[in-house]
Motif scaffolding. Sequence first.
Motif, mmCIF file in Angstrom:
data_model
loop_
_atom_site.group_PDB
_atom_site.id
_atom_site.type_symbol
_atom_site.label_atom_id
_atom_site.label_comp_id
_atom_site.label_asym_id
_atom_site.label_seq_id
_atom_site.Cartn_x
_atom_site.Cartn_y
_atom_site.Cartn_z
ATOM 1 N N VAL A 1 0.868 -1.177 0.000
ATOM 2 C CA VAL A 1 0.000 0.000 0.000
ATOM 3 C C VAL A 1 0.903 1.225 0.000
ATOM 4 O O VAL A 1 1.710 1.410 0.909
ATOM 5 C CB VAL A 1 -0.925 0.001 1.233
ATOM 6 N N CYS A 2 0.774 2.039 -1.030
ATOM 7 C CA CYS A 2 1.656 3.196 -1.187
ATOM 8 C C CYS A 2 0.912 4.486 -0.871
ATOM 9 O O CYS A 2 -0.238 4.672 -1.287
ATOM 10 C CB CYS A 2 2.195 3.263 -2.608
ATOM 11 N N ALA A 3 1.596 5.358 -0.155
ATOM 12 C CA ALA A 3 1.062 6.699 0.094
ATOM 13 C C ALA A 3 0.993 7.450 -1.235
ATOM 14 O O ALA A 3 1.705 7.118 -2.194
ATOM 15 C CB ALA A 3 1.970 7.442 1.070
ATOM 16 N N GLY A 4 0.158 8.464 -1.271
ATOM 17 C CA GLY A 4 0.072 9.277 -2.477
ATOM 18 C C GLY A 4 1.383 9.983 -2.771
ATOM 19 O O GLY A 4 2.100 10.392 -1.863
ATOM 20 N N LYS B 1 7.265 4.734 -9.350
ATOM 21 C CA LYS B 1 8.165 3.661 -9.797
ATOM 22 C C LYS B 1 9.315 3.470 -8.805
ATOM 23 O O LYS B 1 9.725 2.337 -8.545
ATOM 24 C CB LYS B 1 8.703 3.958 -11.193
ATOM 25 N N ALA B 2 9.825 4.556 -8.240
ATOM 26 C CA ALA B 2 10.907 4.456 -7.253
ATOM 27 C C ALA B 2 10.425 3.735 -5.998
ATOM 28 O O ALA B 2 11.109 2.838 -5.482
ATOM 29 C CB ALA B 2 11.436 5.841 -6.903
ATOM 30 N N VAL B 3 9.254 4.108 -5.508
ATOM 31 C CA VAL B 3 8.697 3.456 -4.320
ATOM 32 C C VAL B 3 8.439 1.977 -4.607
ATOM 33 O O VAL B 3 8.842 1.102 -3.830
ATOM 34 C CB VAL B 3 7.406 4.155 -3.853
ATOM 35 N N LEU B 4 7.786 1.689 -5.721
ATOM 36 C CA LEU B 4 7.497 0.290 -6.065
ATOM 37 C C LEU B 4 8.787 -0.504 -6.240
ATOM 38 O O LEU B 4 8.872 -1.656 -5.798
ATOM 39 C CB LEU B 4 6.641 0.213 -7.331
ATOM 40 N N LYS C 1 -4.846 -1.204 -8.041
ATOM 41 C CA LYS C 1 -5.744 -0.073 -7.836
ATOM 42 C C LYS C 1 -4.946 1.216 -7.757
ATOM 43 O O LYS C 1 -3.904 1.263 -7.120
ATOM 44 C CB LYS C 1 -6.531 -0.274 -6.522
ATOM 45 N N ALA C 2 -5.441 2.239 -8.415
ATOM 46 C CA ALA C 2 -4.850 3.576 -8.346
ATOM 47 C C ALA C 2 -5.952 4.577 -8.008
ATOM 48 O O ALA C 2 -7.091 4.436 -8.463
ATOM 49 C CB ALA C 2 -4.200 3.956 -9.669
ATOM 50 N N THR C 3 -5.595 5.553 -7.207
ATOM 51 C CA THR C 3 -6.502 6.667 -6.945
ATOM 52 C C THR C 3 -5.778 7.939 -7.359
ATOM 53 O O THR C 3 -4.648 8.179 -6.933
ATOM 54 C CB THR C 3 -6.902 6.739 -5.461
ATOM 55 N N VAL D 1 -1.219 4.207 -5.065
ATOM 56 C CA VAL D 1 -1.443 2.894 -5.674
ATOM 57 C C VAL D 1 -1.366 1.793 -4.621
ATOM 58 O O VAL D 1 -0.734 1.933 -3.584
ATOM 59 C CB VAL D 1 -0.423 2.589 -6.804
ATOM 60 N N TRP D 2 -2.056 0.696 -4.940
ATOM 61 C CA TRP D 2 -1.969 -0.553 -4.196
ATOM 62 C C TRP D 2 -1.453 -1.602 -5.166
ATOM 63 O O TRP D 2 -2.003 -1.753 -6.271
ATOM 64 C CB TRP D 2 -3.352 -0.995 -3.715
ATOM 65 N N ALA D 3 -0.428 -2.324 -4.768
ATOM 66 C CA ALA D 3 0.152 -3.387 -5.612
ATOM 67 C C ALA D 3 -0.021 -4.729 -4.912
ATOM 68 O O ALA D 3 0.147 -4.831 -3.689
ATOM 69 C CB ALA D 3 1.620 -3.110 -5.883
ATOM 70 N N TYR D 4 -0.327 -5.741 -5.692
ATOM 71 C CA TYR D 4 -0.484 -7.103 -5.168
ATOM 72 C C TYR D 4 0.854 -7.809 -5.285
ATOM 73 O O TYR D 4 1.432 -7.882 -6.371
ATOM 74 C CB TYR D 4 -1.562 -7.852 -5.948
#
Length: 125
Positions: A29-32, A58-61, A73-75, A120-123
Amino acid sequence: MSVNPIPTPNAPPVAGPYSPAVRAGDWIVCAGQVGIDANGKLADGVEAQTRQVFANIKAVLGDCRVTLSDVAKATVFVTDIGAFATVNAVYAEAFGAHKPARSTVQVAALPAGAEVEIEVWAYAP
């Protein structure tokens, strides 16, 4: 289920008491992210900000060992829904053929005077 912060040395510095990313079970789960660079400078204009937002995401992921193709999911938050077409064009370029679920919301203001923020949320089982 535990929720654990993930170190993100390649992400821009945070502006408050939060983690850029946490692992919650099988989810990252990524912060905005807003369009600031590593020096805290906001990119000029909504297109440049959106490109910087995706560089930051991309850096966070990458620090979390996942990619945009893992995003489920993206908001998207914008201060002017009239800029949606510009944001959407950069968004489509960034995700390519991958089409995660998405919500887009117009808000009154964003941190640092930004015009766009994306979370974003990544699985990642």
